[in-house]
Design an enzyme around this catalytic site. Structure first.
Site, PDB file in Angstrom:
ATOM      1  N   ASP A 295       1.595  -2.665  -7.789  1.00 12.09           N
ATOM      2  CA  ASP A 295       0.605  -2.979  -9.054  1.00 12.09           C
ATOM      3  C   ASP A 295       0.759  -4.409  -9.788  1.00 12.09           C
ATOM      4  O   ASP A 295       2.021  -4.846  -9.572  1.00 12.09           O
ATOM      5  CB  ASP A 295       1.431  -1.501  -9.514  1.00 12.09           C
ATOM      6  CG  ASP A 295       0.463   0.171  -9.250  1.00 12.09           C
ATOM      7  OD1 ASP A 295       0.267  -0.010  -8.294  1.00 12.09           O
ATOM      8  OD2 ASP A 295       0.699   0.561  -9.711  1.00 12.09           O
TER       9      ASP A 295
ATOM     10  N   ASP B 161       6.317  -4.872  -5.110  1.00 11.86           N
ATOM     11  CA  ASP B 161       6.131  -3.808  -4.868  1.00 11.86           C
ATOM     12  C   ASP B 161       3.992  -4.091  -5.500  1.00 11.86           C
ATOM     13  O   ASP B 161       3.638  -4.787  -4.733  1.00 11.86           O
ATOM     14  CB  ASP B 161       5.859  -3.963  -6.312  1.00 11.86           C
ATOM     15  CG  ASP B 161       5.809  -3.323  -7.229  1.00 11.86           C
ATOM     16  OD1 ASP B 161       5.112  -2.296  -7.379  1.00 11.86           O
ATOM     17  OD2 ASP B 161       4.393  -3.658  -9.029  1.00 11.86           O
TER      18      ASP B 161
END
Length: 353
Positions: free
Chosen positions: A111, A109
């Site tokens: 963020d 991922d």
């Protein structure tokens, strides 16, 4: 056996070599199959054959990935859109000096896992600097980022609405213009926001010959440029539809958030022939539980409260690179505030002298 003819009870010639027997037996089976397909069980028509093929594919997808065919096809749309955006499946070729471990990959991922904070706010700031948007249009995005900073966890509705706002901002804009802007955002802003610990984890996978993919809800162009700069295999992100080099303001496939990431990773695994039991996924958010749960090794990086609890319950590894939040948990906010004032006062006294 029929002694007069040298044939078995089913008419096979058993007087020759074993190879002769197998050839005759195979030919007989082939004749039987053609009889069944052409005479006894003939196809019912193109539509029926299509339905049969879809049913077979759905059964295979359900067994391997635990998805229904529509979800898998949605993932294929996202991956296909990412490939079209990049102009290739991979944005970087593997190091020829590193033996490749076929079938193994790591999914990161972006963020708060790879970079500090939200790529959405960075993207919105870039749009603002280029005068794609006005200050009153960026305020809702800023508010969502403040909520994230205060709560320490994502809100799925905020993320989805933020992406839809971003799509509206770029409607009618050229793809080449956005790519140029994304390159500037990555080079001037996102690289400096990198969590060094997470980058080291990704580099370990690269050194082991694993593929390394970014899987993010951020616009795919931004994710792919970041992956290219970092030497990763590639990136899957939210794909904005374009025609004749101009954005239409619509999405291709899912917003890659929550279940959408799982759909895309399943499609990517099928395309790249990855063994998900030998793959690793990294995320900070409970919203990415579907992706984390589908791989052999899941790692919670800078996790929100819900993911931390779930990771502890499942025995997943937890990596927390947020020194300030660790200090708050260890010493408490009052002690840190007092220390900050003490340091500030000491610096002021030094300046006066």
């Amino acid at each position: 056996m029929n002694s007069a003819t040298g044939k078995g009870s089913e008419g096979f010639d058993v007087s020759g070599t074993p190879e002769d027997f197998l050839l005759e037996w195979s030919a007989t089976r082939g004749n039987l199959r053609r009889f069944l397909e052409d005479r006894a069980l003939p196809p019912l028509g193109e539509q029926a054959q299509r339905e049969a093929g879809e049913a077979a594919a759905a059964g295979a997808v359900a067994q391997v990935y635990g998805l229904d065919l529509d979800d898998f096809n949605s993932g294929v749309d996202s991956v296909s859109g990412a490939i079209e955006s990049a102009g290739a499946v991979h944005v970087n070729a593997p190091d020829p000096d590193v033996p490749q471990d076929a079938g193994a990959a790591a999914f990161f991922d972006v963020d708060n896992t790879l970079i500090q904070g939200s790529s959405l706010i960075v993207f919105a700031q870039g749009l603002f600097r280029k005068r794609f948007i006005r200050i009153r249009e960026i305020l809702p995005v800023v508010w969502k980022q403040i909520k994230f900073k205060v709560s320490g966890s994502e809100n799925a509705e905020d993320v989805d609405s933020g992406r839809q706002q971003a799509l509206a901002f770029i409607k009618g804009r050229s793809v080449s213009g956005l790519v140029e802007m994304c390159e500037e955002i990555v080079d001037k802003t996102m690289i400096d926001k990198m969590w060094p610990g997470t980058k080291q984890l990704a580099d370990m996978h690269i050194a082991a010959g694993h593929q390394v993919w970014l899987v993010s809800a951020t616009p795919v162009q931004l994710a792919q440029i970041l992956a290219r700069r970092l030497g990763f295999t590639g990136a899957i992100g939210t794909v904005a539809e374009s025609k004749d080099g101009v954005f239409t303001g619509r999405l291709v496939g899912d917003i890659l958030h929550g279940p959408g990431k799982r759909h895309a990773v399943a499609a990517l695994a099928a395309i790249e022939q990855l063994d998900l039991s030998r793959c690793t996924a990294y995320s900070d958010s409970i919203n990415d539980l579907p992706m984390l749960s589908m791989v052999g090794t899941a790692v919670a990086v800078n996790p929100d409260k819900k993911l931390r609890r779930e990771a502890a319950r499942r025995g997943w590894e937890i990596r927390d690179f947020r020194n300030i939040r660790r200090a708050v948990r260890t010493f408490g906010i009052p002690a840190l505030v007092t220390a900050a004032f003490s340091v500030t006062g000491w610096r002021l006294r030094r300046q006066r002298h």
